[in-house]
Write an enzyme that holds these catalytic residues in place. Structure first.
Site, PDB file in Angstrom:
ATOM      1  N   ASP A 161       0.852  -1.185   0.000  1.00 25.89           N
ATOM      2  CA  ASP A 161       0.000   0.000   0.000  1.00 25.89           C
ATOM      3  C   ASP A 161       0.899   1.250   0.000  1.00 25.89           C
ATOM      4  O   ASP A 161       1.829   1.344   0.804  1.00 25.89           O
ATOM      5  CB  ASP A 161      -0.865  -0.053   1.274  1.00 25.89           C
ATOM      6  CG  ASP A 161      -2.028   0.914   1.256  1.00 25.89           C
ATOM      7  OD1 ASP A 161      -2.402   1.377   0.164  1.00 25.89           O
ATOM      8  OD2 ASP A 161      -2.578   1.181   2.345  1.00 25.89           O
ATOM      9  N   HIS A 207      -7.717   9.629   4.193  1.00 23.40           N
ATOM     10  CA  HIS A 207      -7.258   8.557   5.081  1.00 23.40           C
ATOM     11  C   HIS A 207      -7.579   8.908   6.531  1.00 23.40           C
ATOM     12  O   HIS A 207      -7.792  10.062   6.873  1.00 23.40           O
ATOM     13  CB  HIS A 207      -5.752   8.367   4.919  1.00 23.40           C
ATOM     14  CG  HIS A 207      -5.371   7.805   3.589  1.00 23.40           C
ATOM     15  ND1 HIS A 207      -4.552   8.462   2.706  1.00 23.40           N
ATOM     16  CD2 HIS A 207      -5.707   6.642   2.985  1.00 23.40           C
ATOM     17  CE1 HIS A 207      -4.403   7.735   1.619  1.00 23.40           C
ATOM     18  NE2 HIS A 207      -5.092   6.623   1.752  1.00 23.40           N
ATOM     19  N   HIS A 245      -9.577   4.549  -2.126  1.00 20.38           N
ATOM     20  CA  HIS A 245      -8.813   4.583  -0.865  1.00 20.38           C
ATOM     21  C   HIS A 245      -9.655   5.264   0.199  1.00 20.38           C
ATOM     22  O   HIS A 245     -10.688   5.865  -0.099  1.00 20.38           O
ATOM     23  CB  HIS A 245      -7.514   5.376  -1.068  1.00 20.38           C
ATOM     24  CG  HIS A 245      -6.429   4.563  -1.693  1.00 20.38           C
ATOM     25  ND1 HIS A 245      -5.258   4.285  -1.064  1.00 20.38           N
ATOM     26  CD2 HIS A 245      -6.381   3.934  -2.888  1.00 20.38           C
ATOM     27  CE1 HIS A 245      -4.505   3.540  -1.858  1.00 20.38           C
ATOM     28  NE2 HIS A 245      -5.159   3.315  -2.979  1.00 20.38           N
ATOM     29  N   GLY A 246      -9.160   5.183   1.430  1.00 18.27           N
ATOM     30  CA  GLY A 246      -9.839   5.885   2.521  1.00 18.27           C
ATOM     31  C   GLY A 246     -11.309   5.522   2.588  1.00 18.27           C
ATOM     32  O   GLY A 246     -12.154   6.377   2.818  1.00 18.27           O
ATOM     33  N   SER A 261     -13.092   3.432   4.613  1.00 17.21           N
ATOM     34  CA  SER A 261     -13.745   2.926   5.817  1.00 17.21           C
ATOM     35  C   SER A 261     -15.047   3.688   5.984  1.00 17.21           C
ATOM     36  O   SER A 261     -15.155   4.854   5.600  1.00 17.21           O
ATOM     37  CB  SER A 261     -12.852   3.132   7.045  1.00 17.21           C
ATOM     38  OG  SER A 261     -11.893   2.088   7.119  1.00 17.21           O
TER      39      SER A 261
HETATM   40 ZN   LIG Z   1      -4.557   4.884   0.711  1.00 18.93          ZN
END
Ligand SMILES: [Zn+2]
Length: 349
Positions: A83, A189, A223-224, A226
């Site tokens: 990552d 993030h 990405h990010g 969650s």
């Molecule tokens: Zn990331």
């Protein structure tokens, strides 16, 4: 099954119209939680390690834990992904160790903080693609810059500071030949992504849809992603934690992304929250306990529950036995003879 290439997992996901969760790990218990969730839901899975995780665990521990996972769960297609590689050297060292895919995040300079120019990003990503494809390893690039900071990596600021430009995304994919592309559509993030439930003004799903229309053959990566569910925040705060109220990316938005070309969904924060909440609960309710297993077991179980739920929501559940592994050597042949080369299809603007 031996460790497989992320490219194979994502190609299969595109065929099946689902997304694959990529879950970050730092230690044995997190790997165990993910593999048990994959077994429980019969899911192919990507396990990923950041530079921070590699420093925390040491490469050899991480790699051998991953080999153990592949041995113990031969029925699960499993890829091991780097990552946010920050330089050619970081990606090269991961490939030499045995990672089956790498992310070259050339959107930032090697310091992992300063936004790079488009030309710098293309140059370093292309260098990684050439090196990796020759060895059968797949590559994720990033165009646009994500918000926030995690594990010391990130430009900070809002996810809206440097969203991806669709024209640049097409040009980047053509110039580099990446297998998958992380795009910046407003996500960040870390746990503090949004200060209210995100709507179209902060999460640019329309931009994602526009990019997918122009790049239908490049797997998109969120990405990010969650969801930072309230119940996990509440457990932490109920047992002495002090999290500020925050919102993540709603699962419905991720599912909309999956309908529009997103094949890899990165999740880390939700698992961190689940683990910490479970550990806090045990230590708060039974302060006399001191055997780490007394809190690590519930922590592992809490993470497994979150991962299994995401696997079901992303649609990868039930797909572990759809296919058999293509060896990394055969992947290398595929890149060489052109059958695996991503061909961006440029549709009308
Ligand atoms: Zn990331």
């Amino acid at each position: 099954m031996p460790l497989v290439s992320t490219r194979q997992l994502l190609d299969e996901a595109a065929k099946g119209g689902y997304g694959v969760g990529a879950f970050n790990v730092n230690d044995m218990e997190q790997i165990q939680a993910i593999m048990e969730a994959a077994k429980e839901t019969n899911s192919p899975v990507i396990i990923q390690a950041s530079r921070g995780a590699r420093a925390f665990a040491q490469d050899n521990y991480l790699y051998h834990l991953m080999l153990a996972a592949a041995e113990l769960y031969p029925q699960i297609p499993l890829a091991m992904h780097l990552d946010h590689g920050n330089s050619f050297e970081t990606c090269e060292s991961a490939i030499k160790l045995g990672f089956t895919s790498v992310m070259m995040d050339g959107s930032l300079k090697p310091d992992g903080k300063t936004p790079a120019t488009f030309e710098e990003n293309v140059a370093v990503t292309k260098k990684v693609v050439d090196y990796a494809h020759e060895r059968g390893i797949s590559v994720e690039g990033e165009i646009g810059v994500l918000g926030g900071i995690e594990d010391g990596h990130g430009a900070g600021g809002s996810g809206l500071d440097h969203v991806t430009d669709p024209d640049q995304a097409v040009e980047f994919a053509e110039l580099t030949g990446v297998d998958s592309l992380a795009i910046a559509i407003g996500t960040s993030h870390g746990a503090y992504k949004f200060t209210k439930k995100p709507d179209g003004s902060v999460l640019k799903m329309d931009l994602l849809i526009a990019i997918h229309k122009r790049l239908p053959n490049t797997h998109l990566v969120m990405h990010g992603s969650s969801s930072v569910p309230k119940d996990l925040q509440d457990i932490i705060n109920q047992y002495g934690g002090k999290l500020k109220e925050t919102w993540g990316v709603p699962v419905e938005e991720i599912q909309l992304g999956i309908k529009n070309g997103v094949r890899k969904v990165n999740v880390d924060t939700d698992n961190r929250l689940a683990i910490t909440g479970a550990i806090r609960k045990v230590l708060w309710e039974t302060p006399e306990k001191f055997d780490p297993r007394d809190y690590m077991k519930p922590a592992r179980a809490a993470m497994q529950k979150v991962v299994a739920l995401r696997m079901t929501q992303f649609g990868q559940a039930g797909h572990a036995s759809d296919y058999t592994a293509i060896s990394i050597a055969d992947m290398a042949k595929g890149y060489k003879n052109g059958t695996l080369v991503t061909k961006p299809l440029v549709a009308a603007k």
